[in-house]
Motif scaffolding. Sequence first.
Motif, mmCIF file in Angstrom:
data_model
loop_
_atom_site.group_PDB
_atom_site.id
_atom_site.type_symbol
_atom_site.label_atom_id
_atom_site.label_comp_id
_atom_site.label_asym_id
_atom_site.label_seq_id
_atom_site.Cartn_x
_atom_site.Cartn_y
_atom_site.Cartn_z
ATOM 1 N N PRO A 53 6.498 -8.879 -7.059
ATOM 2 C CA PRO A 53 7.332 -8.586 -5.890
ATOM 3 C C PRO A 53 6.432 -8.521 -4.659
ATOM 4 O O PRO A 53 5.394 -7.851 -4.694
ATOM 5 C CB PRO A 53 7.918 -7.202 -6.208
ATOM 6 N N TYR A 54 6.766 -9.247 -3.622
ATOM 7 C CA TYR A 54 5.935 -9.244 -2.414
ATOM 8 C C TYR A 54 5.904 -7.848 -1.804
ATOM 9 O O TYR A 54 6.935 -7.218 -1.619
ATOM 10 C CB TYR A 54 6.470 -10.243 -1.382
ATOM 11 N N ASN A 55 4.724 -7.359 -1.520
ATOM 12 C CA ASN A 55 4.593 -6.071 -0.842
ATOM 13 C C ASN A 55 4.591 -6.322 0.643
ATOM 14 O O ASN A 55 3.699 -7.014 1.146
ATOM 15 C CB ASN A 55 3.293 -5.389 -1.250
ATOM 16 N N GLU A 56 5.567 -5.768 1.321
ATOM 17 C CA GLU A 56 5.659 -6.059 2.742
ATOM 18 C C GLU A 56 4.492 -5.439 3.494
ATOM 19 O O GLU A 56 4.038 -4.342 3.178
ATOM 20 C CB GLU A 56 7.023 -5.599 3.261
ATOM 21 N N THR A 57 3.986 -6.180 4.454
ATOM 22 C CA THR A 57 2.821 -5.739 5.226
ATOM 23 C C THR A 57 3.244 -5.595 6.684
ATOM 24 O O THR A 57 4.430 -5.591 6.990
ATOM 25 C CB THR A 57 1.694 -6.791 5.124
ATOM 26 N N SER A 58 2.274 -5.525 7.571
ATOM 27 C CA SER A 58 2.604 -5.376 8.998
ATOM 28 C C SER A 58 3.190 -6.673 9.565
ATOM 29 O O SER A 58 3.725 -6.688 10.659
ATOM 30 C CB SER A 58 1.342 -4.994 9.764
#
Length: 338
Positions: A285-290
């Motif tokens: 699952p993509y970990n959302e970043t800035s």
Amino acid sequence: MESIYNLKLNDLENFLINNGGKKYQAAQVFDWLYKKRITKFKDMTNLNKETIKLLELNFQIDELEIVKKQSAEQTHKYLFKLSDGSLIEAVLMMHNYGNSICVSSQVGCNMGCLFCESGKLKKVRNLLPSEMILPILMIEKDLNLRISSVVIMGIGEPFDNYLNVIKFIEIINEPKYLSIGARHITVSTCGVVPKIKEFSDFPLQVNLAISFHAPDDKLRSELMKINKVYNIAELIDSIKEYILKTNRRVTIEYVMIDNVNDKDEQAKSLAKLFKGLNVYINLIPYNETSDPSFKKSKRIMQFYDILKKENINVTVRREFGGDIDAACGQLKAKEVNE
Ligand code: SAH
């Protein structure tokens, strides 16, 4: 001065033999360092004075400063300061089967994958074996536990720092000392093909993971610069060759990003690429970043089902540490530039 933790047992044996010491003393030193965790040569009471002097003149037993530590239930993220002031991160994850650590291999990273935070800092330098080992020793001491598995999936591209990473693996795998089993060590690469080939001759049974992330060259080149150097066909050839030589199963990592690489047709293309190969696909699952342009896919299970139906071995990675910015791709040693 050189860190003693950069030496394999065999290196220390040779050093002692060539400098008037005895070969067997290397095992004694390793026992003090990695079993008893002594941090001063003069406390190694079974060594004679001359050997202690010799070691003191040539090596240091260094430690890392813990600059910051963030903890969530089963995850602890550490920021360490190296002797030159560089900052590196490591993450400890507690599983019911044991504790694993995610270590960095470089200060910064030059691979520049579009969706990854770590790539936003340019590579400053490679880490030495000692700088990958010390986070293990420091965290074991800090949390009073033992680490049983190691993933080289923190900041940096391990195959852009090949020799130090290999030495690191050999040292932590050394029987009788840290003794972390090869099958409990995983190296993840974005696809540096010549090094995958070289790694297929490495005798230890270490796991190899490939960051794949896109089923066609157009998209993969957009997301990952490395694909412009080694395209999918070349990458898959190197994976096939690796499997043939080592007889080991390879992990294919596929980070699921909303509306980028999560469509049904993309799952089908991915399945086609790996059909019949001894791999398993790990959907992350993509970990959302800035960066607001990338979001977590909402179609992970649909994607999973398609791969399953195509008889591909597939799993979904459990999410860890997102709440303390310790998840995959979120490591960045923020303090550096914030
Ligand atoms: N350079 C190596 C080691 C880094 S491993 C490699 O590319 O494999 C880190 C893994 O996390 C890689 O698969 C990477 O593509 C993935 N990743 C990067 N950013 C991410 C994010 N925001 N969410 C989830 N995974 C991410």
